[in-house]
Design a protein around this motif. Structure first.
Motif, PDB file in Angstrom:
ATOM      1  N   ILE A  46      -3.106   7.902 -39.431  1.00  0.00           N
ATOM      2  CA  ILE A  46      -3.848   6.946 -38.619  1.00  0.00           C
ATOM      3  C   ILE A  46      -3.899   7.386 -37.161  1.00  0.00           C
ATOM      4  N   LEU A  47      -2.757   7.825 -36.626  1.00  0.00           N
ATOM      5  CA  LEU A  47      -2.672   8.129 -35.199  1.00  0.00           C
ATOM      6  C   LEU A  47      -3.203   9.519 -34.850  1.00  0.00           C
ATOM      7  N   LEU A  48      -2.951  10.502 -35.694  1.00  0.00           N
ATOM      8  CA  LEU A  48      -3.380  11.863 -35.372  1.00  0.00           C
ATOM      9  C   LEU A  48      -4.885  12.051 -35.528  1.00  0.00           C
ATOM     10  N   GLU A  49      -5.460  11.481 -36.585  1.00  0.00           N
ATOM     11  CA  GLU A  49      -6.903  11.622 -36.784  1.00  0.00           C
ATOM     12  C   GLU A  49      -7.692  10.597 -35.980  1.00  0.00           C
ATOM     13  N   GLY A  50      -7.111   9.426 -35.784  1.00  0.00           N
ATOM     14  CA  GLY A  50      -7.867   8.363 -35.133  1.00  0.00           C
ATOM     15  C   GLY A  50      -9.020   7.878 -35.980  1.00  0.00           C
ATOM     16  N   ARG A  51      -8.924   8.098 -37.283  1.00  0.00           N
ATOM     17  CA  ARG A  51     -10.010   7.737 -38.192  1.00  0.00           C
ATOM     18  C   ARG A  51      -9.932   6.250 -38.536  1.00  0.00           C
ATOM     19  N   ILE A  52     -11.089   5.646 -38.696  1.00  0.00           N
ATOM     20  CA  ILE A  52     -11.164   4.243 -39.091  1.00  0.00           C
ATOM     21  C   ILE A  52     -11.188   4.166 -40.618  1.00  0.00           C
ATOM     22  N   LEU A  53     -10.258   3.401 -41.175  1.00  0.00           N
ATOM     23  CA  LEU A  53     -10.127   3.273 -42.619  1.00  0.00           C
ATOM     24  C   LEU A  53     -10.931   2.094 -43.142  1.00  0.00           C
ATOM     25  N   THR A  54     -11.473   2.238 -44.336  1.00  0.00           N
ATOM     26  CA  THR A  54     -12.105   1.104 -45.007  1.00  0.00           C
ATOM     27  C   THR A  54     -11.008   0.196 -45.566  1.00  0.00           C
ATOM     28  N   ALA A  55     -11.421  -0.995 -45.976  1.00  0.00           N
ATOM     29  CA  ALA A  55     -10.445  -1.928 -46.554  1.00  0.00           C
ATOM     30  C   ALA A  55      -9.822  -1.350 -47.813  1.00  0.00           C
ATOM     31  N   ARG A  56     -10.619  -0.684 -48.630  1.00  0.00           N
ATOM     32  CA  ARG A  56     -10.085  -0.120 -49.878  1.00  0.00           C
ATOM     33  C   ARG A  56      -9.083   1.001 -49.583  1.00  0.00           C
ATOM     34  N   GLU A  57      -9.361   1.822 -48.563  1.00  0.00           N
ATOM     35  CA  GLU A  57      -8.399   2.856 -48.170  1.00  0.00           C
ATOM     36  C   GLU A  57      -7.118   2.218 -47.648  1.00  0.00           C
ATOM     37  N   ALA A  58      -7.270   1.178 -46.838  1.00  0.00           N
ATOM     38  CA  ALA A  58      -6.102   0.499 -46.286  1.00  0.00           C
ATOM     39  C   ALA A  58      -5.255  -0.125 -47.392  1.00  0.00           C
ATOM     40  N   LEU A  59      -5.908  -0.671 -48.404  1.00  0.00           N
ATOM     41  CA  LEU A  59      -5.185  -1.238 -49.542  1.00  0.00           C
ATOM     42  C   LEU A  59      -4.423  -0.156 -50.288  1.00  0.00           C
ATOM     43  N   GLN A  60      -5.092   0.976 -50.519  1.00  0.00           N
ATOM     44  CA  GLN A  60      -4.461   2.073 -51.257  1.00  0.00           C
ATOM     45  C   GLN A  60      -3.259   2.638 -50.510  1.00  0.00           C
ATOM     46  N   LYS A  61      -3.300   2.600 -49.180  1.00  0.00           N
ATOM     47  CA  LYS A  61      -2.207   3.157 -48.374  1.00  0.00           C
ATOM     48  C   LYS A  61      -1.096   2.150 -48.097  1.00  0.00           C
ATOM     49  N   GLY A  62      -1.248   0.921 -48.573  1.00  0.00           N
ATOM     50  CA  GLY A  62      -0.202  -0.076 -48.415  1.00  0.00           C
ATOM     51  C   GLY A  62      -0.308  -0.947 -47.188  1.00  0.00           C
ATOM     52  N   LEU A  63      -1.415  -0.840 -46.450  1.00  0.00           N
ATOM     53  CA  LEU A  63      -1.596  -1.665 -45.253  1.00  0.00           C
ATOM     54  C   LEU A  63      -2.003  -3.092 -45.594  1.00  0.00           C
ATOM     55  N   LEU A  64      -2.528  -3.313 -46.789  1.00  0.00           N
ATOM     56  CA  LEU A  64      -3.032  -4.619 -47.184  1.00  0.00           C
ATOM     57  C   LEU A  64      -2.373  -5.108 -48.466  1.00  0.00           C
ATOM     58  N   SER A  65      -2.413  -6.428 -48.648  1.00  0.00           N
ATOM     59  CA  SER A  65      -1.924  -7.038 -49.887  1.00  0.00           C
ATOM     60  C   SER A  65      -3.035  -7.135 -50.925  1.00  0.00           C
ATOM     61  N   ARG A  66      -4.248  -7.489 -50.457  1.00  0.00           N
ATOM     62  CA  ARG A  66      -5.383  -7.584 -51.369  1.00  0.00           C
ATOM     63  C   ARG A  66      -6.688  -7.533 -50.580  1.00  0.00           C
ATOM     64  N   VAL A  67      -7.755  -7.193 -51.300  1.00  0.00           N
ATOM     65  CA  VAL A  67      -9.102  -7.145 -50.719  1.00  0.00           C
ATOM     66  C   VAL A  67     -10.009  -8.026 -51.563  1.00  0.00           C
ATOM     67  N   VAL A  68     -10.801  -8.858 -50.890  1.00  0.00           N
ATOM     68  CA  VAL A  68     -11.724  -9.760 -51.578  1.00  0.00           C
ATOM     69  C   VAL A  68     -13.098  -9.639 -50.933  1.00  0.00           C
ATOM     70  N   ASP A  69     -14.094 -10.266 -51.534  1.00  0.00           N
ATOM     71  CA  ASP A  69     -15.422 -10.289 -50.925  1.00  0.00           C
ATOM     72  C   ASP A  69     -15.333 -10.910 -49.533  1.00  0.00           C
TER      73      ASP A  69
END
Length: 260
Positions: A163-186
């Protein structure tokens, strides 16, 4: 400047709203103070069973800190230490140390300081179009170590560095896969799902929710439980809620918990 932290309490659920819509709810110094103050009110209100944190509107949870004010509030090392240690850390710790469960309802941008706030919550629910990151490498400053520690408590070092080295913006699905989120909904279901989540928490025994948070934090220290702590794990045996829960189960009815 129309920036503030709104606090609403209804049916045992407190809703905190980050309000700075002109800047996608970017958090300024006054809002960090307001967030600490609001969490302080919640901490002494025994009627609160759950806290929902969200951004005003539907475009952003919080798009980071208010960069435009940095030239005033972080112009020297002493100013920067005050900003991060006294303002930001106090607010983040108040969320992290909240005795009752916390839920982040995330629509739109959840960047920088917004990601730090959401990361302090127990449950994070995001919409499909939400986006996450901390592209501060393009602004020429690093994340304060105290705030980085909060992300490290949530995800592994490899994800924090990505996150910090690339400065890339993650999608919700990427954030979920990496453990940043509990769930994604519409997108249109985010706030309803957060409310339903809070209602499920509210329906449970409030002392149990507090104990679960307490024991998770304690176990993360990695030290063996003492004999006294092992006995404390059964404090529920002396509560009215425990007796009510068992009675409701036997009688096939909904329990009515009082927090005693």
């Amino acid at each position: 400047m129309n920036t503030r932290i709104d606090l609403e309490l209804q049916n045992g659920i407190a809703t905190l709203t980050l309000h700075n819509p002109a800047k996608l709810n970017a958090v300024n110094a006054a809002m960090w103070r307001g967030l600490s103050a609001a969490m302080g009110k919640i901490a002494v209100d025994d009627s609160v069973r759950c806290v929902i944190l969200r951004g005003a509107g539907e475009e952003a949870f919080a798009a980071g800190g208010d960069i435009e004010e940095f030239v005033r509030v972080r112009s020297t090392v002493d100013d920067a230490l005050h900003y991060h240690e006294d303002l930001v850390a106090t607010a983040l710790n108040a969320i992290r140390d909240c005795a009752v469960p916390t839920v982040a309802a995330i629509r739109g941008a959840c960047i920088g300081g917004g990601l730090e706030i959401a990361g302090c919550c127990d449950i994070r629910i995001a919409g499909e179009s939400a986006r996450f990151g901390a592209p501060i490498n393009r602004l020429g400053f690093s994340m304060y170590p105290g705030e980085m520690a909060g992300l490290l408590a949530l995800v592994c070092p490899a994800v924090v560095l990505e996150i910090l080295l690339e400065g890339r913006i993650l999608t919700a699905r990427e954030a979920l896969q990496k453990g940043l989120l509990s769930r994604v909904v519409d997108d249109e279901k985010v706030f309803d799902e957060a409310a339903a989540c809070a209602a499920r928490i509210r329906a449970g025994a409030p002392l149990v929710a507090r104990w679960h948070k307490q024991w998770v934090r304690r176990l993360m220290r990695g030290e063996p439980l003492s004999a006294e702590e092992r006995r404390q794990a059964f404090d529920f045996l002396a509560t009215e809620d425990y007796r009510e829960g068992l009675a409701a189960f036997m009688e096939k009815r909904t329990p009515q918990f009082t927090g005693r």
